[in-house]
Design a protein around this motif. Structure first.
Motif, PDB file in Angstrom:
ATOM      1  N   VAL A  71      -6.571  -8.093  -1.628  1.00  0.00           N
ATOM      2  CA  VAL A  71      -5.512  -7.103  -1.432  1.00  0.00           C
ATOM      3  C   VAL A  71      -4.191  -7.835  -1.223  1.00  0.00           C
ATOM      4  O   VAL A  71      -4.112  -8.793  -0.444  1.00  0.00           O
ATOM      5  N   GLY A  72      -3.142  -7.382  -1.904  1.00  0.00           N
ATOM      6  CA  GLY A  72      -1.809  -7.927  -1.708  1.00  0.00           C
ATOM      7  C   GLY A  72      -0.835  -6.830  -1.343  1.00  0.00           C
ATOM      8  O   GLY A  72      -0.921  -5.706  -1.855  1.00  0.00           O
ATOM      9  N   CYS A  73       0.095  -7.138  -0.442  1.00  0.00           N
ATOM     10  CA  CYS A  73       1.031  -6.131   0.045  1.00  0.00           C
ATOM     11  C   CYS A  73       2.469  -6.605  -0.092  1.00  0.00           C
ATOM     12  O   CYS A  73       2.758  -7.806  -0.138  1.00  0.00           O
ATOM     13  N   ASP A  74       3.364  -5.643  -0.091  1.00  0.00           N
ATOM     14  CA  ASP A  74       4.785  -5.917   0.033  1.00  0.00           C
ATOM     15  C   ASP A  74       5.059  -6.195   1.506  1.00  0.00           C
ATOM     16  O   ASP A  74       4.846  -5.334   2.370  1.00  0.00           O
ATOM     17  N   SER A  75       5.537  -7.396   1.814  1.00  0.00           N
ATOM     18  CA  SER A  75       5.677  -7.812   3.206  1.00  0.00           C
ATOM     19  C   SER A  75       6.744  -7.029   3.954  1.00  0.00           C
ATOM     20  O   SER A  75       6.702  -6.942   5.179  1.00  0.00           O
ATOM     21  N   GLN A  76       7.694  -6.439   3.253  1.00  0.00           N
ATOM     22  CA  GLN A  76       8.751  -5.695   3.921  1.00  0.00           C
ATOM     23  C   GLN A  76       8.375  -4.235   4.144  1.00  0.00           C
ATOM     24  O   GLN A  76       8.515  -3.699   5.239  1.00  0.00           O
ATOM     25  N   GLN A  77       7.859  -3.601   3.087  1.00  0.00           N
ATOM     26  CA  GLN A  77       7.512  -2.193   3.218  1.00  0.00           C
ATOM     27  C   GLN A  77       6.092  -1.982   3.742  1.00  0.00           C
ATOM     28  O   GLN A  77       5.729  -0.873   4.115  1.00  0.00           O
ATOM     29  N   VAL A  78       5.282  -3.056   3.759  1.00  0.00           N
ATOM     30  CA  VAL A  78       3.887  -3.018   4.222  1.00  0.00           C
ATOM     31  C   VAL A  78       3.116  -1.924   3.483  1.00  0.00           C
ATOM     32  O   VAL A  78       2.576  -0.988   4.082  1.00  0.00           O
ATOM     33  N   ILE A  79       3.100  -2.037   2.171  1.00  0.00           N
ATOM     34  CA  ILE A  79       2.324  -1.144   1.316  1.00  0.00           C
ATOM     35  C   ILE A  79       1.551  -1.997   0.321  1.00  0.00           C
ATOM     36  O   ILE A  79       1.965  -3.100  -0.034  1.00  0.00           O
ATOM     37  N   ILE A  80       0.408  -1.474  -0.118  1.00  0.00           N
ATOM     38  CA  ILE A  80      -0.433  -2.210  -1.062  1.00  0.00           C
ATOM     39  C   ILE A  80       0.232  -2.226  -2.430  1.00  0.00           C
ATOM     40  O   ILE A  80       0.604  -1.177  -2.969  1.00  0.00           O
ATOM     41  N   THR A  81       0.386  -3.410  -2.984  1.00  0.00           N
ATOM     42  CA  THR A  81       0.974  -3.559  -4.320  1.00  0.00           C
ATOM     43  C   THR A  81       0.035  -4.248  -5.314  1.00  0.00           C
ATOM     44  O   THR A  81       0.203  -4.075  -6.519  1.00  0.00           O
ATOM     45  N   HIS A  82      -0.940  -5.025  -4.812  1.00  0.00           N
ATOM     46  CA  HIS A  82      -1.817  -5.784  -5.704  1.00  0.00           C
ATOM     47  C   HIS A  82      -3.276  -5.600  -5.299  1.00  0.00           C
ATOM     48  O   HIS A  82      -3.611  -5.686  -4.108  1.00  0.00           O
ATOM     49  N   LEU A  83      -4.128  -5.375  -6.272  1.00  0.00           N
ATOM     50  CA  LEU A  83      -5.580  -5.360  -6.066  1.00  0.00           C
ATOM     51  C   LEU A  83      -6.223  -6.220  -7.139  1.00  0.00           C
ATOM     52  O   LEU A  83      -6.040  -5.968  -8.337  1.00  0.00           O
ATOM     53  N   GLN A  84      -6.965  -7.217  -6.730  1.00  0.00           N
ATOM     54  CA  GLN A  84      -7.681  -8.079  -7.667  1.00  0.00           C
ATOM     55  C   GLN A  84      -9.175  -7.843  -7.491  1.00  0.00           C
ATOM     56  O   GLN A  84      -9.825  -8.444  -6.643  1.00  0.00           O
ATOM     57  N   LEU A  85      -9.719  -6.949  -8.312  1.00  0.00           N
ATOM     58  CA  LEU A  85     -11.102  -6.503  -8.167  1.00  0.00           C
ATOM     59  C   LEU A  85     -11.946  -6.917  -9.367  1.00  0.00           C
ATOM     60  O   LEU A  85     -12.848  -6.195  -9.782  1.00  0.00           O
ATOM     61  N   ASP A  86     -11.656  -8.075  -9.934  1.00  0.00           N
ATOM     62  CA  ASP A  86     -12.433  -8.542 -11.075  1.00  0.00           C
ATOM     63  C   ASP A  86     -13.794  -9.075 -10.627  1.00  0.00           C
ATOM     64  O   ASP A  86     -13.929  -9.669  -9.558  1.00  0.00           O
ATOM     65  N   ASN A  87     -14.800  -8.816 -11.450  1.00  0.00           N
ATOM     66  CA  ASN A  87     -16.144  -9.381 -11.261  1.00  0.00           C
ATOM     67  C   ASN A  87     -16.710  -9.066  -9.876  1.00  0.00           C
ATOM     68  O   ASN A  87     -17.178  -9.944  -9.162  1.00  0.00           O
ATOM     69  N   ILE A  88     -16.704  -7.790  -9.524  1.00  0.00           N
ATOM     70  CA  ILE A  88     -17.219  -7.409  -8.212  1.00  0.00           C
ATOM     71  C   ILE A  88     -18.451  -6.527  -8.285  1.00  0.00           C
ATOM     72  O   ILE A  88     -19.227  -6.471  -7.343  1.00  0.00           O
TER      73      ILE A  88
END
Length: 718
Positions: A71-88
């Motif tokens: 999970v990746g987030c925008d550090s200023q707005q604290v919202i989810i911006t990235h999901l890396q769900l490959d090969n799960i």
């Protein structure tokens, strides 16, 4: 008192810093969406792996989902911006995963990057859901099993710059006129169908990949208006007609890949307008005419692949500048004749050269040995003479393929000095003498093919047991002595057929636990087929045909659960056929995995494509004739051949359970009794030969159920 005040001040400062520091607690609705996605993914699993899947995604974790893995987030707005769900999905569930599993993620409207690659996800792409993700910039959906059409909602994502749908099962017409901001589109390896798409409105498009689809017809003219396009990959489709001259309008093109289509005509002169072109792949089409000399005058081109067409270099003298940047050059099947063109010596940066399938003659040039190439492929020409010792003194040579020429003489002892060599293929020549022992010093060698030469000796190189050498073909030579076992323990393919090996099967063979393909046919091997053969659990192909084996067939041979091809014909085997052979799992189930002779090792150089047709064919008896099966086709066939022995007794009823068997040959033995009634259950059987035995009774009516049967020989029985 002062110490107490200092302590209180320190505590107050810590509390204030904690209150003022940014919280990494993403919104509650986003947290719940992730937990719902995880719960639905592992809901039907019964394995322990499900409980360790995404362990940081925990409802009791109070640190915030921006700390969760993948999970990746925008550090200023604290919202989810990235999901890396490959090969799960393989780690999370045992059942088939459908695209419905994505529903919770469509609530994450702040996503700018979503990666769901390599998940074998089935069903249609949920267009309505993706329409919610209007902030998406990057979307990877490659290597799944999506079906149906590409939903138009994907092309309403105005901020999308990268879309990858590689390796799916999509079809239909692609309409992407509205995606004005799309910068990268990859639809590789789908089953897309329909007319070529209209691309005229993709004015910002920089990368377009439609590789491995079903597109046909001409390249749409609207594509040539995409002025920002710098990467175009249309490989492995069915595009036809001539390559339009307008392709030269793509002046910013850096990589142009049009190989493996049905293009006709000449190479367009307008390609000269692509001043930044570095990679040009036109191979495996139906292009004709002369190869233009201006192709060799580009300052920028590094990779030039023209092989597999109807092009001709003629006898023109092409003298590229010594500053030429070419690093890869393929002129395979380009009607080259005479000696290797001397102008290639001017390509000082060249490391890949493929001149195979031409009519080149003469000896191996010494100047070419001094080029210090990484990849050199000269197979299927008419070269003669010996290989120069200095060729193997290169510290860069990684792949050497000179098969099917007229080379002769001894292999130089310097062969062991090519320390980077990974592929050595010298088959189909007239090399003689002993195999140099220095070959064992090649610590990176993965594939060794010395077949169809005149090598003779009863001594063999002793390889390091941990060497990566996995594919060995020494067939069709004059080698003698006992069957050699001086190979690495991880050997997968061992072809020693058509030599003069004698003696018993060596016990050391049982140490090759990864062995998948063992071919010893047409030798002078004697004795019994030892029980240790039954411990080679990875074996898919076993051919001991035309030797002098005697005794009975091992009872435990059925332990070879992966066995697809068993050929023990042309020996002196006696006794009854073990009933347990009807339990050979590899002849019961259908096979989708790659066959044992397909080269998949990561140790092979990435530029070297085996294409599954370099290694020698496996010879089998098919409908009363000898048939050579290429490696790429072996996974589709199952053969069981015990013909030309002295076997007696009745045919085991258990054979009726071999539902995946294609060919059964028990001819020319002393078998008696009736044909088992349950032979009608061998639903895949195409060839059945029971001739020249003592079988009696009636022909079972159940054989009429064998709808695939095209060859039946029951002659010379009772």
């Amino acid at each position: 008192m002062a110490k107490l005040m200092n302590l209180l001040m320190f505590i107050i400062i810590i509390l204030i810093s904690l209150l003022l520091s940014p919280c990494l607690c993403c919104p509650q609705y986003q947290r719940e969406a992730l937990l719902q996605f995880k719960a639905s993914l592992v809901g039907n699993s019964t394995t322990s792996s499900a409980f360790t899947f995404l362990p940081s995604w925990n409802s009791s974790d109070t640190s915030g989902c921006c700390h969760w893995e993948r999970v990746g987030c925008d550090s200023q707005q604290v919202i989810i911006t990235h999901l890396q769900l490959d090969n799960i999905t393989l780690a999370a569930s045992e059942s088939i995963i459908t695209s419905d599993i994505l529903s919770p993620l469509f609530h994450l409207k702040t996503l700018t990057s979503l990666i769901i690659s390599d998940n074998d996800m089935h069903g249609e792409i949920p267009g309505a859901g993706f329409a919610n993700l209007t902030n998406l910039v990057t979307l990877y959906m490659d290597d799944n099993s999506f079906t149906g059409f590409i939903p138009p909602q994907l092309f309403s994502l105005r901020n999308l710059e990268t879309l990858n749908l590689t390796n799916n099962l999509l079809h239909g017409t692609l309409n992407i006129q509205a995606v004005s901001k799309l910068r990268s589109l990859s639809l590789s390896f789908n089953l897309l169908q329909g007319n070529p798409v209209t691309l005229g409105n993709l004015t910002s498009l920089e990368k377009l990949t439609l590789r491995d689809n079903k597109f046909s017809g001409v390249i749409p003219s609207s594509l040539f208006g995409l002025k920002e396009l710098n990467y175009l990959d249309l490989r492995q489709n069915s595009f036809s007609m001539e390559i339009p001259m307008e392709i030269g309008n793509l002046s910013k093109m850096i990589v142009l890949l049009l190989g493996q289509n049905n293009f006709l005509g000449n190479i367009p002169e307008s390609i000269q307008n692509m001043e930044h072109l570095t990679v040009l792949d036109l191979q495996d089409n139906f292009l004709s005419g002369d190869i233009p000399t201006w192709l060799f005058d580009f300052n920028s081109i590094t990779d030039l692949h023209l092989g597999g067409n109807r092009l001709s270099l003629g006898n023109k003298t092409i003298l590229p500048r010594s500053s030429n940047s070419l690093s890869e050059l393929s002129l395979r099947s380009c009607n080259l004749s005479g000696e290797i063109p001397i102008w290639i010596a001017n390509l000082t940066r060249l490391y890949f050269l493929d001149l195979s399938k031409n009519n080149l003659t003469g000896s191996f040039p010494h100047w070419l040995a001094d080029q210090h190439l990484n990849y050199l492929i000269l197979s299927a020409n008419k070269f003669s003479g010996s290989l120069p010792p200095r060729l193997f003194q290169s510290q860069r040579l990684s792949v050497l393929v000179v098969s099917n020429n007229n080379f002769s003489g001894l292999l130089p002892d310097t062969i062991g000095e090519a320390v980077e060599l990974r592929v050595l293929m010298l088959s189909g020549n007239a090399f003689s003498g002993a195999i140099p022992k220095s070959i064992s010093a090649l610590s990176y060698l993965v594939l060794l093919d010395l077949s169809s030469n005149n090598f003779s000796s009863n001594e063999f190189p002793i390889f390091n047991q941990t060497s990566p050498l996995a594919y060995i073909d020494l067939s069709s030579n004059n080698l003698s002595g006992e069957v050699p076992v001086t190979f690495p323990l991880n050997v997968k393919l061992l072809q020693l057929s058509r030599n003069h090996f004698s003696g018993f099967l060596p016990q050391k063979l049982s140490s090759f636990r990864q062995l998948q393909y063992l071919d010893l046919h047409d030798n002078n091997i004697t004795g019994v087929i030892s029980e240790f053969v039954c411990h080679l659990s990875s074996l898919q192909i076993l051919s001991l045909r035309s030797n002098s084996f005697k005794g009975s067939i091992p009872m435990n041979l059925w332990n070879l659960s992966a066995l697809q091809i068993l050929d023990l014909s042309g020996n002196n085997l006696s006794g009854k056929i073990p009933n347990s052979l009807g339990n050979l799992t590899g002849m019961i189930d259908e096979h989708e995995d790659a066959s044992s002779c397909i080269i998949t090792d990561s140790g092979l150089p990435s530029l070297f494509s085996m294409e599954n047709n370099y290694l020698k064919e496996l010879e089998v008896s098919w409908k009363n004739t000898k048939l050579g099966l290429q490696c790429r086709n072996l996974k589709w066939y199952t053969f069981f051949d015990l013909s030309n022995n002295r076997l007696s007794g009745e045919i085991p009823d258990s054979f009726g359970g071999l539902k995946g068997l294609k060919s059964l040959n028990l001819s020319t033995n002393k078998l008696s009794g009736n044909i088992p009634m349950n032979f009608g259950y061998m639903q895949s059987l195409e060839s059945l030969d029971l001739s020249h035995n003592d079988i009696s009774g009636e022909i079972p009516e159940t054989l009429a159920k064998l709808l695939e049967l095209t060859y039946l020989d029951l002659s010379n029985n009772k």
